[in-house]
Write a protein that holds these residues in place. Structure first.
Motif, PDB file in Angstrom:
ATOM      1  N   LEU A   1     -20.271  66.135  98.338  1.00  0.00           N
ATOM      2  CA  LEU A   1     -20.702  67.518  98.534  1.00  0.00           C
ATOM      3  C   LEU A   1     -19.973  68.157  99.718  1.00  0.00           C
ATOM      4  O   LEU A   1     -19.568  69.327  99.649  1.00  0.00           O
ATOM      5  N   SER A   2     -19.785  67.388 100.785  1.00  0.00           N
ATOM      6  CA  SER A   2     -19.052  67.917 101.953  1.00  0.00           C
ATOM      7  C   SER A   2     -17.614  68.254 101.584  1.00  0.00           C
ATOM      8  O   SER A   2     -17.081  69.292 101.999  1.00  0.00           O
ATOM      9  N   LEU A   3     -16.980  67.381 100.791  1.00  0.00           N
ATOM     10  CA  LEU A   3     -15.605  67.647 100.354  1.00  0.00           C
ATOM     11  C   LEU A   3     -15.537  68.886  99.471  1.00  0.00           C
ATOM     12  O   LEU A   3     -14.593  69.689  99.584  1.00  0.00           O
ATOM     13  N   ALA A   4     -16.519  69.037  98.588  1.00  0.00           N
ATOM     14  CA  ALA A   4     -16.536  70.211  97.711  1.00  0.00           C
ATOM     15  C   ALA A   4     -16.713  71.490  98.528  1.00  0.00           C
ATOM     16  O   ALA A   4     -16.060  72.510  98.261  1.00  0.00           O
ATOM     17  N   ARG A   5     -17.605  71.435  99.520  1.00  0.00           N
ATOM     18  CA  ARG A   5     -17.798  72.618 100.371  1.00  0.00           C
ATOM     19  C   ARG A   5     -16.567  72.915 101.220  1.00  0.00           C
ATOM     20  O   ARG A   5     -16.227  74.082 101.453  1.00  0.00           O
ATOM     21  N   GLU A   6     -15.903  71.850 101.690  1.00  0.00           N
ATOM     22  CA  GLU A   6     -14.690  72.057 102.487  1.00  0.00           C
ATOM     23  C   GLU A   6     -13.590  72.676 101.635  1.00  0.00           C
ATOM     24  O   GLU A   6     -12.862  73.566 102.096  1.00  0.00           O
ATOM     25  N   ALA A   7     -13.471  72.201 100.375  1.00  0.00           N
ATOM     26  CA  ALA A   7     -12.470  72.793  99.481  1.00  0.00           C
ATOM     27  C   ALA A   7     -12.783  74.260  99.219  1.00  0.00           C
ATOM     28  O   ALA A   7     -11.870  75.098  99.148  1.00  0.00           O
ATOM     29  N   LEU A   8     -14.073  74.595  99.100  1.00  0.00           N
ATOM     30  CA  LEU A   8     -14.451  75.998  98.916  1.00  0.00           C
ATOM     31  C   LEU A   8     -14.092  76.812 100.154  1.00  0.00           C
ATOM     32  O   LEU A   8     -13.596  77.947 100.047  1.00  0.00           O
ATOM     33  N   ALA A   9     -14.325  76.239 101.339  1.00  0.00           N
ATOM     34  CA  ALA A   9     -13.975  76.952 102.572  1.00  0.00           C
ATOM     35  C   ALA A   9     -12.463  77.122 102.698  1.00  0.00           C
ATOM     36  O   ALA A   9     -11.985  78.118 103.253  1.00  0.00           O
ATOM     37  N   ASP A  10     -11.690  76.161 102.167  1.00  0.00           N
ATOM     38  CA  ASP A  10     -10.232  76.239 102.258  1.00  0.00           C
ATOM     39  C   ASP A  10      -9.652  77.329 101.365  1.00  0.00           C
ATOM     40  O   ASP A  10      -8.453  77.625 101.462  1.00  0.00           O
ATOM     41  N   THR A  11     -10.462  77.907 100.493  1.00  0.00           N
ATOM     42  CA  THR A  11      -9.952  79.010  99.677  1.00  0.00           C
ATOM     43  C   THR A  11      -9.712  80.251 100.523  1.00  0.00           C
ATOM     44  O   THR A  11      -9.018  81.171 100.080  1.00  0.00           O
ATOM     45  N   VAL A  12     -10.277  80.285 101.725  1.00  0.00           N
ATOM     46  CA  VAL A  12     -10.040  81.403 102.654  1.00  0.00           C
ATOM     47  C   VAL A  12      -9.155  80.878 103.778  1.00  0.00           C
ATOM     48  O   VAL A  12      -9.578  80.031 104.566  1.00  0.00           O
ATOM     49  N   ILE A  13      -7.924  81.355 103.841  1.00  0.00           N
ATOM     50  CA  ILE A  13      -6.961  80.930 104.861  1.00  0.00           C
ATOM     51  C   ILE A  13      -7.052  81.908 106.026  1.00  0.00           C
ATOM     52  O   ILE A  13      -6.876  83.114 105.851  1.00  0.00           O
ATOM     53  N   VAL A  14      -7.354  81.380 107.209  1.00  0.00           N
ATOM     54  CA  VAL A  14      -7.623  82.228 108.372  1.00  0.00           C
ATOM     55  C   VAL A  14      -6.552  82.009 109.442  1.00  0.00           C
ATOM     56  O   VAL A  14      -5.822  81.010 109.430  1.00  0.00           O
ATOM     57  N   ALA A  15      -6.476  82.966 110.368  1.00  0.00           N
ATOM     58  CA  ALA A  15      -5.550  82.864 111.506  1.00  0.00           C
ATOM     59  C   ALA A  15      -6.046  81.793 112.471  1.00  0.00           C
ATOM     60  O   ALA A  15      -7.233  81.697 112.749  1.00  0.00           O
ATOM     61  N   SER A  16      -5.112  80.993 112.964  1.00  0.00           N
ATOM     62  CA  SER A  16      -5.482  79.898 113.866  1.00  0.00           C
ATOM     63  C   SER A  16      -5.582  80.337 115.318  1.00  0.00           C
ATOM     64  O   SER A  16      -6.154  79.619 116.141  1.00  0.00           O
ATOM     65  N   PHE A  17      -5.031  81.506 115.671  1.00  0.00           N
ATOM     66  CA  PHE A  17      -5.137  82.030 117.032  1.00  0.00           C
ATOM     67  C   PHE A  17      -4.899  83.532 117.000  1.00  0.00           C
ATOM     68  O   PHE A  17      -4.489  84.097 115.978  1.00  0.00           O
ATOM     69  N   ASP A  18      -5.185  84.189 118.128  1.00  0.00           N
ATOM     70  CA  ASP A  18      -4.943  85.633 118.236  1.00  0.00           C
ATOM     71  C   ASP A  18      -3.443  85.889 118.235  1.00  0.00           C
ATOM     72  O   ASP A  18      -2.687  85.241 118.966  1.00  0.00           O
ATOM     73  N   GLY A  19      -3.008  86.853 117.439  1.00  0.00           N
ATOM     74  CA  GLY A  19      -1.578  87.147 117.405  1.00  0.00           C
ATOM     75  C   GLY A  19      -1.258  88.252 116.418  1.00  0.00           C
ATOM     76  O   GLY A  19      -2.125  89.047 116.034  1.00  0.00           O
ATOM     77  N   LEU A  20       0.005  88.277 116.014  1.00  0.00           N
ATOM     78  CA  LEU A  20       0.512  89.283 115.077  1.00  0.00           C
ATOM     79  C   LEU A  20       1.077  88.590 113.847  1.00  0.00           C
ATOM     80  O   LEU A  20       1.626  87.484 113.936  1.00  0.00           O
ATOM     81  N   VAL A  21       0.957  89.257 112.712  1.00  0.00           N
ATOM     82  CA  VAL A  21       1.512  88.720 111.470  1.00  0.00           C
ATOM     83  C   VAL A  21       3.011  89.021 111.451  1.00  0.00           C
ATOM     84  O   VAL A  21       3.417  90.185 111.472  1.00  0.00           O
ATOM     85  N   GLN A  22       3.816  87.974 111.437  1.00  0.00           N
ATOM     86  CA  GLN A  22       5.275  88.141 111.420  1.00  0.00           C
ATOM     87  C   GLN A  22       5.825  88.152 109.994  1.00  0.00           C
ATOM     88  O   GLN A  22       6.770  88.873 109.703  1.00  0.00           O
ATOM     89  N   HIS A  23       5.228  87.351 109.116  1.00  0.00           N
ATOM     90  CA  HIS A  23       5.665  87.314 107.714  1.00  0.00           C
ATOM     91  C   HIS A  23       4.443  87.216 106.813  1.00  0.00           C
ATOM     92  O   HIS A  23       3.455  86.553 107.151  1.00  0.00           O
TER      93      HIS A  23
END
Length: 335
Positions: free
Chosen positions: A195-217
């Motif tokens: 269940l934890s793996l399934a929830r983690e895979a669901l969370a991985d469907t949203v790719i987030v920024a790892s730190f404050d910054g600007l989108v270069q590409h």
């Protein structure tokens, strides 16, 4: 030869006198004279390089899926945790529901409710164990009564053997039920991990920024199918930049962390005063040069990564040299 000289002397006497007179009338040049002494002349090494981001992250997908939405584009400012790309979630939500149902089924098999903790479960109180223990107690009671009857010769040996066998089977079933409960407790841990793996895979469907910054590409668009590891966006941190340059090998031992650096950026009128922050532990064998970095504060994010810059590093502040005034240096025809 003597005749020629004599002829010249006879015929050109007046011309020679004129030449001597002109030489005597040449103007006198006045020049200032000074004594050239050694003066303080620090050794400055120039280095050329570019500004690079303090951090750069090429964000990729941890799962396969189709891009459903893109939330940030080129130049957008993002903070840590800001969604950049969302993949299709329908299949992953179904996997979570399946894992939850399997976990509930395994817990129910040992009599655990939704809020009950596995650590609080006593295997002796599990329904399968309680049932088999009751049958075993019944068989033990029958055996005790049969032993009393056997003492009075009121029961045959075959009946006695059957009662003994029934008691042994009941005990074995009790032991098996107890082992089955321990197995299901272990299986609960497996279902929880699934269940934890399934929830983690669901969370991985949203790719987030790892730190404050600007989108270069931005590498994907809605509808793009991405595989594991495919890049979707590049984020850079530019509130602090790094100048990366090189100095010749002969100055390698004269460079140290904290050494002042004057940085001249081509698009900035005034030079920036920074200091050496990092030095490579090894000299590059191909260019015989040493790489170093200097941190450039860019809180207003006015500077951009990739800008060309020239660094001036004082490697020997106590050096001296023979110095003449600039007015004493005259350039003529490039020399």
């Amino acid at each position: 030869m003597c005749l020629i000289l004599f002829a010249i002397g006879c015929n050109g006497g007046s011309d020679a006198a004129k030449i001597v007179q002109e030489v005597k009338e040449l103007p006198v040049l006045e020049a200032e004279v000074l004594t050239v002494d050694p003066e303080s002349w620090p050794v400055i090494v120039r280095s050329y390089g570019s500004l690079i981001p303090d951090e750069i992250a090429v964000l990729g997908s941890r799962i396969e899926g189709r891009v459903e939405a893109v939330h940030a584009d080129l130049g957008d400012h993002v903070t840590a945790g800001t969604p950049l790309v969302t993949l299709s979630q329908a299949e992953f939500k179904l996997r979570v529901q399946q894992a939850e149902a399997q976990l509930l089924q395994t817990r129910s098999a040992v009599g655990l409710r939704t809020k009950d903790k596995v650590a609080d479960l006593n295997p002796e109180n599990a329904p399968p164990v309680v049932e088999q223990k009751a049958l075993w107690n019944e068989a033990k009671g029958n055996l005790e009564r049969a032993e009393k009857l056997q003492d009075r010769n009121s029961i045959s040996s075959s009946e006695m053997q059957q009662i003994v066998a029934t008691a042994a089977v009941s005990e074995a079933r009790y032991r098996s039920a107890l082992n089955g409960v321990h197995e299901k407790i272990a299986l609960i841990g497996v279902r929880e991990a699934e269940l934890s793996l399934a929830r983690e895979a669901l969370a991985d469907t949203v790719i987030v920024a790892s730190f404050d910054g600007l989108v270069q590409h931005k590498q994907v668009s809605p509808g793009t199918y991405v595989r594991v590891g495919d890049p979707v966006a590049t984020v850079v941190r530019t509130n602090q930049l790094r100048f990366r340059g090189t100095i010749p090998e002969r100055y390698a031992l004269q460079l140290s962390v904290g050494q002042p650096v004057q940085l001249q950026i081509e698009s900035v009128s005034e030079p920036l005063n920074v200091s050496v922050s990092r030095i490579s532990p090894a000299v590059d064998l191909s260019s015989r040069s040493l790489v170093f970095e200097a941190v450039v504060e860019n809180l207003e994010e006015r500077l951009r990564s990739g800008l060309f810059a020239e660094a001036r590093i004082v490697t020997d502040a106590t050096a001296t040299d023979l110095v003449v005034p600039q007015s004493a240096v005259v350039e003529f025809a490039g020399a």
